[in-house]
Motif scaffolding. Sequence first.
Motif, PDB file in Angstrom:
ATOM      1  N   SER A 158       5.292   7.202  16.100  1.00 20.53           N
ATOM      2  CA  SER A 158       6.666   6.777  15.804  1.00 20.53           C
ATOM      3  C   SER A 158       6.893   6.579  14.311  1.00 20.53           C
ATOM      4  N   SER A 159       5.798   6.597  13.530  1.00 21.46           N
ATOM      5  CA  SER A 159       5.933   6.455  12.076  1.00 21.46           C
ATOM      6  C   SER A 159       4.684   7.003  11.414  1.00 21.46           C
ATOM      7  N   SER A 160       4.718   7.132  10.086  1.00 20.40           N
ATOM      8  CA  SER A 160       3.552   7.582   9.301  1.00 20.40           C
ATOM      9  C   SER A 160       2.984   8.895   9.815  1.00 20.40           C
ATOM     10  N   GLY A 192       0.821  -1.207   0.000  1.00 13.26           N
ATOM     11  CA  GLY A 192       0.000   0.000   0.000  1.00 13.26           C
ATOM     12  C   GLY A 192       0.852   1.253   0.000  1.00 13.26           C
ATOM     13  N   ASP A 193       1.910   1.234   0.788  1.00 12.89           N
ATOM     14  CA  ASP A 193       2.814   2.391   0.835  1.00 12.89           C
ATOM     15  C   ASP A 193       3.467   2.628  -0.525  1.00 12.89           C
ATOM     16  N   ALA A 194       3.850   1.522  -1.187  1.00 11.33           N
ATOM     17  CA  ALA A 194       4.469   1.651  -2.507  1.00 11.33           C
ATOM     18  C   ALA A 194       3.473   2.211  -3.520  1.00 11.33           C
ATOM     19  N   LYS A 245      -3.645   6.289   6.853  1.00 11.02           N
ATOM     20  CA  LYS A 245      -3.134   6.199   5.484  1.00 11.02           C
ATOM     21  C   LYS A 245      -4.282   6.116   4.485  1.00 11.02           C
ATOM     22  N   ARG A 246      -5.283   5.295   4.818  1.00 10.72           N
ATOM     23  CA  ARG A 246      -6.411   5.144   3.900  1.00 10.72           C
ATOM     24  C   ARG A 246      -7.226   6.444   3.821  1.00 10.72           C
ATOM     25  N   SER A 247      -7.309   7.154   4.930  1.00  7.85           N
ATOM     26  CA  SER A 247      -8.012   8.447   4.932  1.00  7.85           C
ATOM     27  C   SER A 247      -7.370   9.413   3.948  1.00  7.85           C
ATOM     28  N   LEU A 248      -6.049   9.430   3.925  1.00  5.58           N
ATOM     29  CA  LEU A 248      -5.344  10.324   3.006  1.00  5.58           C
ATOM     30  C   LEU A 248      -5.555   9.880   1.556  1.00  5.58           C
ATOM     31  N   CYS A 249      -5.637   8.570   1.334  1.00 10.38           N
ATOM     32  CA  CYS A 249      -5.962   8.075  -0.015  1.00 10.38           C
ATOM     33  C   CYS A 249      -7.326   8.594  -0.451  1.00 10.38           C
ATOM     34  N   TRP A 250      -8.324   8.484   0.431  1.00 13.26           N
ATOM     35  CA  TRP A 250      -9.669   8.962   0.090  1.00 13.26           C
ATOM     36  C   TRP A 250      -9.651  10.444  -0.244  1.00 13.26           C
ATOM     37  N   LEU A 251      -8.863  11.223   0.502  1.00 11.33           N
ATOM     38  CA  LEU A 251      -8.765  12.659   0.219  1.00 11.33           C
ATOM     39  C   LEU A 251      -8.247  12.908  -1.187  1.00 11.33           C
ATOM     40  N   ALA A 295      -3.807   1.764  -3.594  1.00 13.82           N
ATOM     41  CA  ALA A 295      -3.293   1.884  -2.228  1.00 13.82           C
ATOM     42  C   ALA A 295      -4.420   1.711  -1.213  1.00 13.82           C
ATOM     43  N   SER A 296      -5.559   2.339  -1.460  1.00 11.04           N
ATOM     44  CA  SER A 296      -6.679   2.220  -0.515  1.00 11.04           C
ATOM     45  C   SER A 296      -7.176   0.780  -0.433  1.00 11.04           C
ATOM     46  N   ASP A 297      -7.159   0.077  -1.575  1.00  7.86           N
ATOM     47  CA  ASP A 297      -7.578  -1.321  -1.589  1.00  7.86           C
ATOM     48  C   ASP A 297      -6.617  -2.179  -0.772  1.00  7.86           C
ATOM     49  N   LEU A 298      -5.331  -1.926  -0.898  1.00  8.57           N
ATOM     50  CA  LEU A 298      -4.331  -2.669  -0.135  1.00  8.57           C
ATOM     51  C   LEU A 298      -4.433  -2.369   1.358  1.00  8.57           C
ATOM     52  N   TYR A 299      -4.642  -1.108   1.710  1.00  5.15           N
ATOM     53  CA  TYR A 299      -4.808  -0.758   3.120  1.00  5.15           C
ATOM     54  C   TYR A 299      -6.059  -1.416   3.696  1.00  5.15           C
ATOM     55  N   THR A 300      -7.110  -1.511   2.896  1.00  6.51           N
ATOM     56  CA  THR A 300      -8.331  -2.176   3.353  1.00  6.51           C
ATOM     57  C   THR A 300      -8.063  -3.638   3.670  1.00  6.51           C
TER      58      THR A 300
END
Length: 443
Positions: free
Chosen positions: A398-400, A337-339, A369-375, A349-354
């Motif tokens: 600590s990340s993201s 998803g990050d890639a 992360k998925r929220s930012l994809c939706w945006l 990416a949103s599909d992978l995060y799901t």
Amino acid sequence: MASSPSCPARSSPRPQRFPENLFVLDNPRPEDKLTPQIFLAAGDGNIRSMKKLAEGLAREGKSLGEMTVNDPLHRRLGPLHFAAWSGKLEMCRFLIKDLHLDVNADADRGSSPLLFAACGRAPKEAVRLLLDRGANPNIACRKGYTVLHVVATMTKTDSSGVAEILLSRGANVDPMCELGTPLHYAAECGNVQMLDMLLQYHANPNRVVRLFYAPLTLAIFAHSLKCVELLIKAGADVNAGRPVTPLIIAAADGLADCVKCLLEAGADANIPDEIGRTPLEIAAIQGWKECVEILFPFTSCLTRFPDWSIDGIMQHVALGSSRDYKKCEGSALKAQGDAAFQAKDYPHASDLYTKAVETDPHDSTLYAKRSLCWLHMGEKDKAFNDANTYKGMDVDLSSSCHEQAAALILTKEYGLACKALLSGLKLDFGRGPIGEVSREKNA
């Protein structure tokens, strides 16, 4: 091929299937009550009735070409679309030659008469006729697909015969859309005849789309050994799509015949996936002992297995925690998803995060992360819902940090958003001047 045991999710997500009937209307009929007779006459091939209707329109100062209806996919269909779909060749000739209708009408929206002819009741004859009358097989719609893409998904008709007519008359064999070329479509559908036809016209077997989906990878997803063999014979790279190689997909799905075929063609059994697992280890996790036996002689010894033997590997995996393996699957999906996000492929990416959320629903960063994809996709409501879900979970900065800050801003948690951004600066710059400022503000 053996039946699947009960096991964790596969290493890589299966791509969204290319539906065979996406562009086909089972019984196209107009919704406009003012002009139904025109479209019924076109679909029935009633030239005498069509002449009278056209003359009536002319007396009102209207043109037959202006008479269109919208289908469920918001495409503007005219009489020629219905005639082409129905395979009414004489009506097609009459509409083009005598009434001067545009043979490429609405092609840029993905609904040319040629497309309807290819998917209709007399595809070869209607396609040949429209090409003779100047239809352009290479007009791409706004989503990038052409008629050849659509034909590649058709497995219940003589799609290779229709494709041969299109290709022999100048259709581009490798037009690229979001989901790939016609070869990708044929491979994912396991359409052997179509794939063979495209390769005869020198389709490129090595184009990769959406991070790692090469035609060979898609053929393995389709469980089509024949397609795999044809692609390898045509020069497909057996190690394409790293880190999710064809061998990793075949091992994850327990496709022993495909594993053998790939190894014989030179596939590297030591290329790991995103989290360091070789095809052998993935096959063992999934419970595919036959694949482990095939891969064992080609795989270098892994020190994390105390007994480097087939039985030792299977026993070691069997004693492992299923929870730990699920966590590994989630990590792989998250990395993919990050890639995809970095490549700006936000839908993928949103599909992978799901899928990662399904594996590890307690990882709050996945919702951010998925929220930012939706945006990025303009789906504000979905972005807000994920941001709210994230807000109610334990926040780990600590990340993201960038993604989490975006989610916090959406939910008006500005103080926490600043902390996330400052934490990100600290992570990025370490002991540099900006890092010092972030530590002072967090103190």
